[in-house]
Design a protein around this motif. Structure first.
Motif, PDB file in Angstrom:
ATOM      1  N   GLN A   1       0.834  -1.186   0.000  1.00 51.57           N
ATOM      2  CA  GLN A   1       0.000   0.000   0.000  1.00 51.57           C
ATOM      3  C   GLN A   1       0.873   1.240   0.000  1.00 51.57           C
ATOM      4  OE1 GLN A   1      -2.229   0.290   3.723  1.00 51.57           O
ATOM      5  NE2 GLN A   1      -0.788  -1.133   4.671  1.00 51.57           N
ATOM      6  N   SER A   2       0.332   2.351  -0.446  1.00 47.81           N
ATOM      7  CA  SER A   2       1.066   3.610  -0.491  1.00 47.81           C
ATOM      8  C   SER A   2       1.323   4.110   0.918  1.00 47.81           C
ATOM      9  CB  SER A   2       0.259   4.658  -1.266  1.00 47.81           C
ATOM     10  OG  SER A   2       0.114   4.291  -2.620  1.00 47.81           O
ATOM     11  N   PRO A   3       2.315   4.999   1.101  1.00 45.11           N
ATOM     12  CA  PRO A   3       2.572   5.533   2.435  1.00 45.11           C
ATOM     13  C   PRO A   3       1.403   6.378   2.928  1.00 45.11           C
ATOM     14  CG  PRO A   3       3.874   6.681   0.780  1.00 45.11           C
ATOM     15  CD  PRO A   3       3.260   5.506   0.102  1.00 45.11           C
ATOM     16  N   GLU A   4       1.377   6.658   4.237  1.00 50.73           N
ATOM     17  CA  GLU A   4       0.273   7.399   4.824  1.00 50.73           C
ATOM     18  C   GLU A   4       0.189   8.817   4.275  1.00 50.73           C
ATOM     19  OE1 GLU A   4       0.495   7.249   9.022  1.00 50.73           O
ATOM     20  OE2 GLU A   4       0.457   5.069   9.104  1.00 50.73           O
ATOM     21  N   ARG A   5       1.309   9.404   3.890  1.00 49.26           N
ATOM     22  CA  ARG A   5       1.293  10.718   3.259  1.00 49.26           C
ATOM     23  C   ARG A   5       2.029  10.604   1.937  1.00 49.26           C
ATOM     24  NH1 ARG A   5       3.093  16.270   6.150  1.00 49.26           N
ATOM     25  NH2 ARG A   5       1.013  15.981   7.043  1.00 49.26           N
TER      26      ARG A   5
ATOM     27  N   LEU B   1      -1.447   5.511  -6.665  1.00 48.09           N
ATOM     28  CA  LEU B   1      -1.872   4.956  -5.383  1.00 48.09           C
ATOM     29  C   LEU B   1      -1.817   3.431  -5.490  1.00 48.09           C
ATOM     30  CD1 LEU B   1      -4.884   7.271  -4.466  1.00 48.09           C
ATOM     31  CD2 LEU B   1      -2.534   7.387  -3.687  1.00 48.09           C
ATOM     32  N   LYS B   2      -1.145   2.800  -4.519  1.00 48.61           N
ATOM     33  CA  LYS B   2      -0.937   1.359  -4.561  1.00 48.61           C
ATOM     34  C   LYS B   2      -1.812   0.665  -3.542  1.00 48.61           C
ATOM     35  CE  LYS B   2       3.829   1.558  -6.181  1.00 48.61           C
ATOM     36  NZ  LYS B   2       5.219   1.152  -5.913  1.00 48.61           N
TER      37      LYS B   2
ATOM     38  N   GLY C   1      -6.741  14.770  -0.937  1.00 50.75           N
ATOM     39  CA  GLY C   1      -7.715  14.239   0.016  1.00 50.75           C
ATOM     40  C   GLY C   1      -7.166  13.010   0.715  1.00 50.75           C
ATOM     41  N   THR C   2      -8.088  12.325   1.478  1.00 52.51           N
ATOM     42  CA  THR C   2      -7.719  11.134   2.234  1.00 52.51           C
ATOM     43  C   THR C   2      -8.367   9.922   1.581  1.00 52.51           C
ATOM     44  OG1 THR C   2      -7.579  12.429   4.262  1.00 52.51           O
ATOM     45  CG2 THR C   2      -7.745  10.046   4.497  1.00 52.51           C
ATOM     46  N   TYR C   3      -7.557   8.920   1.211  1.00 50.93           N
ATOM     47  CA  TYR C   3      -8.015   7.738   0.491  1.00 50.93           C
ATOM     48  C   TYR C   3      -7.848   6.517   1.382  1.00 50.93           C
ATOM     49  CZ  TYR C   3      -7.834  10.559  -3.805  1.00 50.93           C
ATOM     50  OH  TYR C   3      -8.029  11.521  -4.756  1.00 50.93           O
ATOM     51  N   ARG C   4      -8.698   5.477   1.091  1.00 48.66           N
ATOM     52  CA  ARG C   4      -8.559   4.190   1.776  1.00 48.66           C
ATOM     53  C   ARG C   4      -8.977   3.109   0.802  1.00 48.66           C
ATOM     54  NH1 ARG C   4     -10.417   3.522   7.793  1.00 48.66           N
ATOM     55  NH2 ARG C   4      -8.216   4.002   8.102  1.00 48.66           N
TER      56      ARG C   4
ATOM     57  N   THR D   1     -13.128  -8.829   4.681  1.00 51.68           N
ATOM     58  CA  THR D   1     -12.591  -7.626   4.037  1.00 51.68           C
ATOM     59  C   THR D   1     -11.389  -7.127   4.817  1.00 51.68           C
ATOM     60  OG1 THR D   1     -14.764  -6.993   3.205  1.00 51.68           O
ATOM     61  CG2 THR D   1     -13.076  -5.265   3.313  1.00 51.68           C
ATOM     62  N   ALA D   2     -10.319  -6.807   4.087  1.00 53.56           N
ATOM     63  CA  ALA D   2      -9.137  -6.177   4.679  1.00 53.56           C
ATOM     64  C   ALA D   2      -9.110  -4.727   4.244  1.00 53.56           C
ATOM     65  CB  ALA D   2      -7.871  -6.887   4.232  1.00 53.56           C
ATOM     66  N   MET D   3      -8.615  -3.855   5.118  1.00 51.82           N
ATOM     67  CA  MET D   3      -8.672  -2.417   4.878  1.00 51.82           C
ATOM     68  C   MET D   3      -7.260  -1.837   5.018  1.00 51.82           C
ATOM     69  SD  MET D   3     -11.107   0.325   6.838  1.00 51.82           S
ATOM     70  CE  MET D   3     -10.411  -0.090   8.421  1.00 51.82           C
ATOM     71  N   SER D   4      -6.871  -0.954   4.090  1.00 49.47           N
ATOM     72  CA  SER D   4      -5.569  -0.290   4.167  1.00 49.47           C
ATOM     73  C   SER D   4      -5.645   0.853   5.164  1.00 49.47           C
ATOM     74  CB  SER D   4      -5.153   0.242   2.791  1.00 49.47           C
ATOM     75  OG  SER D   4      -5.945   1.361   2.438  1.00 49.47           O
ATOM     76  N   HIS D   5      -4.484   1.426   5.505  1.00 48.60           N
ATOM     77  CA  HIS D   5      -4.518   2.624   6.335  1.00 48.60           C
ATOM     78  C   HIS D   5      -4.939   3.814   5.476  1.00 48.60           C
ATOM     79  CE1 HIS D   5      -0.055   2.487   5.122  1.00 48.60           C
ATOM     80  NE2 HIS D   5      -0.645   3.354   4.349  1.00 48.60           N
ATOM     81  N   GLU D   6      -5.230   4.937   6.116  1.00 50.97           N
ATOM     82  CA  GLU D   6      -5.608   6.138   5.390  1.00 50.97           C
ATOM     83  C   GLU D   6      -4.376   6.697   4.657  1.00 50.97           C
ATOM     84  OE1 GLU D   6      -7.310   8.874   8.098  1.00 50.97           O
ATOM     85  OE2 GLU D   6      -9.306   7.984   8.015  1.00 50.97           O
ATOM     86  N   ILE D   7      -4.617   7.074   3.396  1.00 52.49           N
ATOM     87  CA  ILE D   7      -3.552   7.622   2.561  1.00 52.49           C
ATOM     88  C   ILE D   7      -3.908   9.061   2.262  1.00 52.49           C
ATOM     89  CG2 ILE D   7      -2.265   7.413   0.394  1.00 52.49           C
ATOM     90  CD1 ILE D   7      -3.134   4.456   0.326  1.00 52.49           C
TER      91      ILE D   7
END
Length: 1202
Positions: free
Chosen positions: A35-39, A50-51, A103-106, A115-121
């Protein structure tokens, strides 16, 4: 509440990773793997990427939210998506498109298991950084004070990297005195005068924007002072005495202290955690920065830095508080664990835990999978692994089960493999064996068990010998056109197939070259006829199925330079031109020089002459030219390997005519007759003519006369006739062409012809030593020299020796001395001898009359060593010594000195003894010697000057045995006797052997006779005439056994008449007449010769004696041999010696050995003569002794051992 035997597996994907790896054949819940970094910061020129990648079974489905609202990437313009992936990329068409997507992506990944969830990006769009314009004022400071140069880079979400440089892009050197802080400012603890620069520039490197910006240069001016003020330290950063910081657990911590003062302060640190792991704390920036890699809870506390110098100390305290990202207690979390009671298989689910506080957000996915499974090993059984020695082998054992199976590796003997530190187990069950050895080959067992069951598999490991390049290619520098060889000698495991490939610049030679230039053998590469295109990196790559090795070498092809480019002329004047050319290709060797050549196709076509040489780093030169030459120029480059091809010819450049600038050189006037003078000179080269035609104006006059005589000549010589003998003349030769005359010539003094000198030197003689004299003479009348005095010729010759009055003719020797000499030293003369000497003057015409012949005597010297020293064993306590006097006594012999000592004795007998002997004694019997002893003898002759050189010899009183070794052996026979001669070898004296004459017809039996090896000959009498005999030689070997070691055959003479066969041509009358005529002619010739010799000449006895040759004059130069006198030498007759006892062996005074010192009389096995005689005898001896004693079979004491 009943507890089902089940286990809760928590898969912490964000930070903790997978607890176990679920086999692929089982269903798997979604798992975020990337996944992409948090920022995520994007700049105007960047694309948005966005990964979101996840694994799971069944296949995972992805969806996105933006600001918690469903977001469909595939509907956005310019988007790129991928199959079975949640990642996407958006490419914009303007610089502001990224602001639209801030913005903020998830990302969410789902399948039937959950379901698995990524952190907020958080996506942040940032514009290109800009440095605000400012006017930078100069910083003026006194030497020794502190100063801070500010940087203040533009604000950015991503902090830039700061560099301080000067205008030449060189980094500002930093040390304990000059430091850049974390804020980018440049701090000077104290300034020096050499810090004064006007170009301190701060550079900010924005990595994301791929931009480097620089601040306006700062001018730092340091005022020098003679009174620098010493100051105690003061902290420039941070300010104040204390600071408080909050550090997040798991994050890095950076603390900084920068101080000023004079002398320059040093920084020290202390921190609370004394048990901190090594490597977690590092000091940077010359100890001014403390960096903690990862903060832990125990790092909470007081951090102190202090700056010290010789005047005091300043300190600052950081109070650091460590905080953790706490989780909300929305769920039943106890100690960070999620507890579910009485779980059932249908409790399998995916759940997320998200925690927020003032420091940020933390997300974790949890998969609850309630299972109960026996152990199963998924890796195939009896799998074979092949590796090479020295590498690492990985034996797989992928096991699965619930509870987690325990895995261990065992040997065939059921022993654990962990006793060897090279064996390393992994958590996934694999076994690594490092640094493999040949004896690691074998079978290994993986055993996995849990509370359900135990299973095992077998793994077979084969360790092969590692492939090695024993002798690889070497770097080479080779000349163009040569051949080069690269070797690649390899060792490898014979059970493996090997493949050797050669590469040129990482390209396989087989793929890029097909001609015969490259010869590829198994372990050798040959490149023929090298060209510059062949240079590069050559590598030998050796591959097997298990390993690969490579060795590289660089090939540099060198050679002579390439051709020079076009030659151009400019700045042309009458006699000067500027020449320029294009540089030649160096071909990997610097050009050392350029040679400039020219050709005159009108006056000297086809010949190129070198005009100038220019250093190799220049490509133009100014040339000074000669008049009237049609110049065509060319340039040739040279380096250490040769010269280039010439450049193209330049355009034609013709210089105008002019008068000659030179006159002929080497003007001389010398006569070749007594009444003329030949004037000669070195003619001018054509390029010095300066016109079409050239003549020479020749002028001469007698010295002190006023009028000149002259003539115009073309040839480089002129003869002036009818001149007085040897008169000085003044001579001038001048070059003349159609334009005019050359410069005024210099006057040269010449002379008319010389005549034979009439001057006679008066000489004196001074003796220097036994071998040198000095000949002196006074100056001569130069008028009688009648020419140039060229020198003096000293002629001298040996007359005779003062110890022997027999006079012989000796060739004359001479030396020449220059005209300025008044003496000459004659060296290498014979001591104690009589010489004659003359001196003559010579000029260019020849030698003058000799001076009065003067006779001088050389002084007495030390004698030469005795000619020989022979030893003979007489008994167990006696030895006989015999010797010959020195060939050159160099004076009157006073006697002989004999020294001897035993050299194999350990007693007092080893004492050295000596005797003084009369000069007439040439033989000595020594008695009273030790039996079975080896002696060392030294003998030297003496004169009144002193002793001469010693001759040494060793002798023994030991009776020797063994098989003798003969040198030359020969036999002489008569009707009833035969004499055998031999030359004894050194070290075999006194050996006894037997000689047996055995008749082949068996007529008369003759008994074998004992013979001593030292006596050199043996006479056998009472033989039958005309009989063939076999002579057998028997010796005692070292076991005292009589053995035959040599045989030869002889035949005695017969008394019967020889009968001619009827009809023989020798009975013909014509043959008898022919032979008679030849004999008569020979007799007439002999009579004429004797008559001619008996006539002689009318000269004195003294002159006749002077013509005789003395053997002692032989070493002198140009020697000639006189005739033998009748009273000194006797001819060797052709008749055989008699056998009635008058035969004298070799070594007697009348033996063949006296003539020339050696005899080589040899016979075949049948007794026929095959040798010849040559030589002469030296009869001179000290004191007039002509012989050293008689030797015969009756008197054996005179037999000497050579």
């Amino acid at each position: 509440m009943a507890v089902v035997l089940s286990f809760l597996w928590t898969l912490l994907l964000w930070s903790l990773g997978l607890c176990i790896q679920i086999p692929k054949e089982l269903m798997q819940p979604p798992n975020i793997t990337e996944q992409s970094p948090e920022r995520l910061v994007v700049f105007p020129t960047d694309e948005i990427s966005l990964k979101c990648e996840a694994s799971g079974k069944p296949e995972v489905q992805f969806r996105w939210t933006k600001e918690n609202i469903h977001f469909s990437p595939e509907k956005e313009p310019g988007v790129i998506t991928h199959m079975n992936s949640g990642s996407f990329t958006i490419t914009g068409n303007n610089s502001n498109f990224a602001h639209h997507y801030q913005g903020t992506y998830r990302c969410f990944a789902s399948n039937r298991l959950g379901t698995a969830m990524s952190h907020e990006i958080q996506l942040v769009a940032e514009g290109a950084p800009k440095w605000p314009k400012e006017k930078v004022q100069p910083f003026e400071v006194e030497e020794g004070q502190s100063v801070v140069l500010p940087c203040n880079p533009p604000a950015s979400v991503v902090q830039p990297r700061i560099y301080w440089m000067n205008s030449r892009i060189f980094h500002i050197a930093q040390d304990e005195r000059v430091t850049m802080g974390q804020n980018g400012n440049l701090y000077f603890a104290n300034v020096l005068t050499n810090d004064s620069h006007s170009d301190y520039i701060c550079h900010a490197h924005f990595l994301g924007a791929r931009t480097i910006m620089q601040k306006e240069p700062i001018d730092l001016r340091v005022k020098p002072t003679n009174n620098m003020i010493y100051r105690r330290p003061r902290l420039l950063l941070p300010e104040g005495l204390t600071s408080r910081l909050v550090a997040l657990r798991g994050q890095p911590l950076v603390l900084e202290c920068i101080a000023e003062g004079f002398p320059t302060p040093t920084i020290k640190w202390s921190y609370p955690s004394n048990q901190m792991q090594a490597g977690r704390v590092t000091y940077q920036n010359f100890n001014k920065t403390l960096r903690l890699v990862r903060v832990e809870e125990e790092d909470d506390g007081e951090y102190r830095c202090w700056a010290e110098n010789t005047l005091g100390m300043a300190q600052h305290v950081y109070y650091v508080t460590v905080e953790d990202l706490t989780r909300d207690d929305k769920l039943r979390v106890q100690g960070g664990a999620l507890i579910l009671s009485n779980v059932q298989p249908n409790d399998t689910m995916v759940t997320q835990c998200e925690a927020r506080n003032k420091h940020g957000l933390l997300l974790a996915n949890a998969y609850i999978f309630v299972v109960q499974l026996p152990t199963k090993i998924l890796t195939p059984d009896s799998k074979t692994y092949r590796e090479v020695q020295g590498s690492t082998a990985y034996l797989l054992c992928n096991a699965f089960g619930v509870p987690m199976p325990r895995i261990q590796w065992l040997t065939r003997d059921r022993a654990t493999v962990l006793q060897d530190e090279r064996f390393v187990p992994f958590a996934n069950g694999s076994l690594a064996i490092r640094d493999l050895r040949i004896n690691d080959t074998g079978s290994y067992f993986c055993e996995a068990d849990n509370d359900q069951n135990t299973v095992a598999i077998q793994a077979h490991l084969q360790v092969k010998e590692a492939t090695q390049i024993k002798k690889g290619p070497q770097n080479q520098i080779v000349k163009k056109g040569s051949n080069v060889n690269f070797m690649c000698q390899v060792s490898f495991d014979p059970s493996l197939e090997i493949q050797i490939n050669w590469y040129w610049n990482d390209q396989n030679i087989k793929d890029i070259f097909s001609d015969d230039k490259y010869i590829l053998k198994e372990e050798e590469l040959t490149i023929k006829n090298l060209d510059y295109s062949d240079q590069g990196n050559y590598s030998c790559v050796v591959k097997t199925a298990l390993d690969s090795v490579e060795k590289k070498a660089a090939l540099l092809v060198v050679g002579s330079p390439g051709p020079v480019g076009q030659v151009e002329l400019y700045k042309q004047k009458d006699f000067q031109v500027q020449l320029s050319w294009s540089p030649a290709e160096e071909h990997n060797s610097p050009i050392e020089k350029y040679n400039i050549y020219f050709e005159d196709r009108t006056l000297d076509p086809g010949f190129w002459h070198q005009l100038a040489t220019v250093p190799g780093n220049e490509t133009s030169t100014k040339l000074k030219l000669s008049p009237f030459i049609h110049y065509n120029f060319r340039v040739v480059a040279s380096n250490k390997y040769g010269t280039s091809d010439p450049s193209p010819d330049s355009e034609l450049f013709v210089t105008p005519k002019s008068v000659p600038e030179k006159n002929p050189s080497d003007v001389k006037g010398e006569g070749n007759e007594t009444n003329n003078m030949v004037i000669t000179w070195m003619p001018l080269k054509w390029m010095d003519w300066n016109g079409m035609e050239l003549k020479y104006r020749v002028q001469w006059r007698q010295k002190n006369e006023s009028e000149w005589q002259e003539v115009m000549a073309r040839a480089p010589s002129f003869v002036v006739s009818n001149t007085p003998t040897f008169v000085p003349y003044e001579i001038k030769v001048q070059a003349v062409n159609e334009v005019g005359k050359g410069p005024d010539p210099q006057i040269v003094i010449g002379y008319s012809g010389e005549d034979v000198p009439q001057a006679i030197p008066i000489i004196d003689i001074e003796s220097l030593n036994a071998t040198s004299v000095k000949i002196k003479w006074g100056p001569v009348d130069l008028n009688k020299v009648r020419g140039h005095l060229r020198g003096y010729k000293v002629t001298y010759w040996w007359v005779n020796s003062r110890w022997s009055r027999s006079k012989r003719h000796s060739s004359k020797m001479s030396i020449e001395r220059p005209a300025s000499a008044t003496e000459a030293v004659l060296s290498d003369l014979r001591p104690y001898s009589i010489y004659n000497v003359q001196v003559q003057v010579f000029n260019g015409r020849g030698l003058g009359p000799p001076s009065e012949t003067r006779q001088f005597h050389t002084e007495e010297g030390v004698p030469d060593r005795p000619q020989s020293l022979h030893l003979r064993r007489l008994s167990d306590t006696a030895l006989q010594l015999s010797w010959k006097p020195p060939l050159n006594p160099n004076g009157e012999l006073k006697g002989y000195q004999l020294f001897y000592e035993a050299i194999n004795q350990e007693t007092e007998e080893k004492e050295k003894k000596n005797q003084t002997l009369h000069p007439t004694i040439l033989m000595l019997n020594l008695s009273g010697l030790s039996p079975q002893a080896l002696y060392h003898f030294q003998l030297r002759a003496t004169t009144s000057v002193g002793p001469g050189e010693m001759i040494t010899q060793e002798g023994s009183t030991i009776l020797k045995s063994g098989i003798p070794t003969f040198g030359n052996i020969s036999a002489v026979t008569s009707e009833n006797a035969s004499t055998i001669y031999w030359s004894p070898e050194e070290g075999q004296h006194d050996v006894t052997f037997k000689i047996w004459f055995k008749s082949i017809e068996g007529k008369k039996l003759i008994q074998p006779q004992h013979v001593n090896y030292s006596q050199k000959f043996y006479i056998q009498e009472n033989l039958e005439p005309d009989t063939q005999y076999t002579i057998c030689f028997f010796g005692y070997n070292y076991t005292d056994e009589m053995v035959l070691f040599r045989e030869m055959e002889v035949k005695t003479g017969g008394t019967d008449r020889v009968k001619l066969t009827p009809g023989n041509f020798a009975t013909k009358s014509w043959f008898i007449v022919f032979i008679s005529a030849i004999i008569l002619l020979l007799l007439i010739l002999l009579i004429l010769c004797f008559i001619k010799r008996s006539k002689g000449g009318k000269y004195s006895v003294k002159d006749k004696e002077d013509t005789q040759v003395d053997s002692e004059a032989r070493p002198m130069k140009d020697e000639t041999f006189g005739e033998y006198s009748d009273n000194e030498e006797k001819g060797f007759g052709s008749s055989q010696p008699s056998l009635n006892g008058d035969i004298k062996p070799l070594g007697s005074d009348d033996s063949l050995a006296d003539y020339g010192g050696s005899v080589d009389v040899q016979f075949n096995e049948d007794g026929s003569f095959i040798g010849q005689y040559s030589g002469k005898k030296e009869k001179e001896a000290a004191g007039g002794n002509d012989s050293s004693g008689a030797t015969s079979p009756i008197n054996p004491t005179t037999v000497t051992l050579e």
